[in-house]
Write an enzyme that holds these catalytic residues in place. Structure first.
Site, PDB file in Angstrom:
ATOM      1  N   ASP A 162       0.850  -1.187   0.000  1.00  0.00           N
ATOM      2  CA  ASP A 162       0.000   0.000   0.000  1.00  0.00           C
ATOM      3  C   ASP A 162       0.890   1.243   0.000  1.00  0.00           C
ATOM      4  OD1 ASP A 162      -2.824   1.113   0.459  1.00  0.00           O
ATOM      5  OD2 ASP A 162      -1.609   2.158   1.954  1.00  0.00           O
ATOM      6  N   LYS A 175     -16.062  -4.486  23.474  1.00  0.00           N
ATOM      7  CA  LYS A 175     -16.360  -3.521  24.559  1.00  0.00           C
ATOM      8  C   LYS A 175     -15.271  -2.465  24.724  1.00  0.00           C
ATOM      9  CE  LYS A 175     -19.398  -6.546  27.077  1.00  0.00           C
ATOM     10  NZ  LYS A 175     -19.215  -7.943  27.422  1.00  0.00           N
ATOM     11  N   ILE A 176     -14.240  -2.532  23.889  1.00  0.00           N
ATOM     12  CA  ILE A 176     -13.156  -1.531  23.989  1.00  0.00           C
ATOM     13  C   ILE A 176     -13.725  -0.139  23.660  1.00  0.00           C
ATOM     14  CG2 ILE A 176     -10.990  -0.762  22.872  1.00  0.00           C
ATOM     15  CD1 ILE A 176     -10.204  -3.728  22.626  1.00  0.00           C
ATOM     16  N   PRO A 177     -13.415   0.872  24.490  1.00  0.00           N
ATOM     17  CA  PRO A 177     -13.918   2.227  24.209  1.00  0.00           C
ATOM     18  C   PRO A 177     -13.462   2.695  22.821  1.00  0.00           C
ATOM     19  CG  PRO A 177     -12.809   2.145  26.347  1.00  0.00           C
ATOM     20  CD  PRO A 177     -12.582   0.810  25.695  1.00  0.00           C
ATOM     21  N   LYS A 216      -2.584   5.980  -4.340  1.00  0.00           N
ATOM     22  CA  LYS A 216      -3.709   6.889  -4.080  1.00  0.00           C
ATOM     23  C   LYS A 216      -3.493   8.263  -4.710  1.00  0.00           C
ATOM     24  CE  LYS A 216      -3.947   4.544   0.331  1.00  0.00           C
ATOM     25  NZ  LYS A 216      -2.556   4.402   0.753  1.00  0.00           N
ATOM     26  N   LEU A 227      -2.976  -1.206  13.832  1.00  0.00           N
ATOM     27  CA  LEU A 227      -2.379  -1.219  15.183  1.00  0.00           C
ATOM     28  C   LEU A 227      -2.514   0.163  15.832  1.00  0.00           C
ATOM     29  CD1 LEU A 227       0.905  -3.251  14.451  1.00  0.00           C
ATOM     30  CD2 LEU A 227      -1.374  -4.089  15.067  1.00  0.00           C
ATOM     31  N   ASN A 274     -11.083   6.950   3.121  1.00  0.00           N
ATOM     32  CA  ASN A 274     -11.559   7.957   4.078  1.00  0.00           C
ATOM     33  C   ASN A 274     -12.899   8.555   3.665  1.00  0.00           C
ATOM     34  OD1 ASN A 274      -9.158   7.821   5.781  1.00  0.00           O
ATOM     35  ND2 ASN A 274      -8.102   8.654   3.999  1.00  0.00           N
ATOM     36  N   TYR A 333       2.879   9.615   0.205  1.00  0.00           N
ATOM     37  CA  TYR A 333       3.861   9.017   1.127  1.00  0.00           C
ATOM     38  C   TYR A 333       5.312   9.179   0.667  1.00  0.00           C
ATOM     39  CZ  TYR A 333      -0.278   6.328   2.697  1.00  0.00           C
ATOM     40  OH  TYR A 333      -1.510   5.939   3.127  1.00  0.00           O
ATOM     41  N   TRP A 335      -6.565   0.923   7.423  1.00  0.00           N
ATOM     42  CA  TRP A 335      -5.261   1.553   7.686  1.00  0.00           C
ATOM     43  C   TRP A 335      -5.069   1.729   9.187  1.00  0.00           C
ATOM     44  CZ3 TRP A 335      -5.143   6.470   9.858  1.00  0.00           C
ATOM     45  CH2 TRP A 335      -6.118   7.407   9.535  1.00  0.00           C
ATOM     46  N   SER A 336      -3.813   1.706   9.588  1.00  0.00           N
ATOM     47  CA  SER A 336      -3.457   1.753  11.013  1.00  0.00           C
ATOM     48  C   SER A 336      -4.203   0.707  11.844  1.00  0.00           C
ATOM     49  CB  SER A 336      -3.637   3.162  11.578  1.00  0.00           C
ATOM     50  OG  SER A 336      -2.562   3.959  11.147  1.00  0.00           O
TER      51      SER A 336
END
Ligand code: A2P
Length: 323
Positions: free
Chosen positions: A53, A293-295, A88, A218, A168, A58, A215-216
């Site tokens: 990607d 349940k993660i905020p 992109k 992590l 996006n 970039y 994307w992202s």
């Protein structure tokens, strides 16, 4: 997800083309020098990555192209068709007359005569002279989804891009695009991870047969635009310890199990190899429920595109309330 190349399953996009279901991200700040990046990319190909990607923004397109050429020369892959490349359209080129020239420039940098997937990077248009890292209100122009998409469709018909898509985009912007499109977008690439789970987008895209790339995955792990919300999450830590996996592997597996394609960046050989090891085990229902349940909080809100007299006067307008 269907079929398997090595250990990475493939997705069939609505264009009929196949895409490896895990991609290698190349956005980094600061970006390593081109030769160093090329070496990293060759390591990634050796490790088993077949999906890269990149983006005009970039500055990694040339290194991707050079790495692919060297990988073919060295016999790491048979030919170009074994590699899937996404790039992109930058926000300075989102005008109907600028799309094809921008893609041609991307292809020149990549040293290729086609791209597998070409995306509109953001639903934003700026002057060509704008500095994307430091935008001012005077830089902002009106982004016309329909005109830009028509130009993307022309690139697809010319065979310059095998598949076309967006990045996006909110569900509302996708709906607007779909009302006029003669070629539907194959992909919407969005921020997605356990701390921003994109439930509405996943459901919408499933119904419309648009594949979601994440994307992202992590949370960018503290990079300029990211946070530690994923990699320092106690629930992931607990699940990873119980399964003898790493937090990154749990985070990536979760994205994959949602039917999306994680695009993960690691320029470290050990971590890039680790991130590929997510296809021969799964999360239990109980673990998935805990992750659910993660905020939730979006890492990158796009606040730098917001101006009092611009097309988007608030973050809510940019995302059509989906934030
Ligand atoms: P590095 O390149 O040094 O490995 P994302 O893909 O969500 O944007 O996250 C990228 C960030 O996460 C990079 O800073 C990358 O650093 C780091 N990263 C990638 N893989 C791992 C991993 N397995 N464990 C820890 N950090 C990782």
């Amino acid at each position: 997800m269907e079929q398997t190349v090595g250990t990475v399953p493939e997705v069939i996009l609505n264009s009929g083309h196949k895409m490896p279901g895990l991609g290698f991200g190349t956005a980094a700040h600061p970006m390593p020098p081109p030769d160093q990046l090329k070496t990293v990319l060759l390591e990634a190909i050796s490790a088993g990555y077949r999906h890269f990607d990149t983006a005009a923004m970039y500055g990694s397109e040339e290194a991707v192209g050079r790495a692919v050429a060297t990988a073919i020369e060295r016999g790491l892959v048979k030919d170009r068709s074994e590699i899937f490349i996404t790039s992109k359209l930058f926000i300075t080129d989102t005008h109907r007359d600028l799309v094809a020239p921008a893609l041609e420039e991307t292809l020149r940098k990549l040293g290729q005569d086609y791209i597998d997937l070409y995306l509109i990077h953001w639903p934003i248009r700026t002057k060509q002279t704008a500095n994307a890292y430091k935008l001012s209100e005077e830089d902002m122009l009106y982004f016309d989804i329909e005109e830009v998409w028509e130009a993307m469709e022309r690139c697809s018909r010319l065979g310059l891009a095998k598949s076309i898509g967006v990045s996006n985009f909110s569900c509302e912007k996708l709906s607007k695009l779909l009302r006029k499109a003669t070629i539907p977008p194959a992909v919407n690439q969005v921020e997605m991870n356990v701390a921003w789970q994109q439930r509405k987008m996943l459901e919408f895209c499933k119904e419309k047969r648009i594949h979601v790339c994440a994307w992202s995955p992590l949370g960018a792990n503290g990079a300029l635009w990211g946070s530690y919300a994923v990699m320092e999450n106690p629930i992931l830590e607990e699940i990873a310890a119980a399964k003898n996996k790493t937090k990154a592997q749990v985070a990536l597996r979760w994205v994959y199990e949602q039917g999306a394609t994680p695009l993960v960046k690691s320029f470290n050989t050990e971590r890039m190899r680790q991130n590929l090891q997510i296809f021969d085990w799964d999360l239990t229902d109980e673990e998935t429920c805990k992750i659910g349940k993660i905020p939730q909080a979006k890492g990158f809100t796009g606040h730098s595109f917001i101006f009092p007299n611009g097309q988007y006067r608030s973050v809510e307008e940019l995302w059509d309330g989906e934030v």
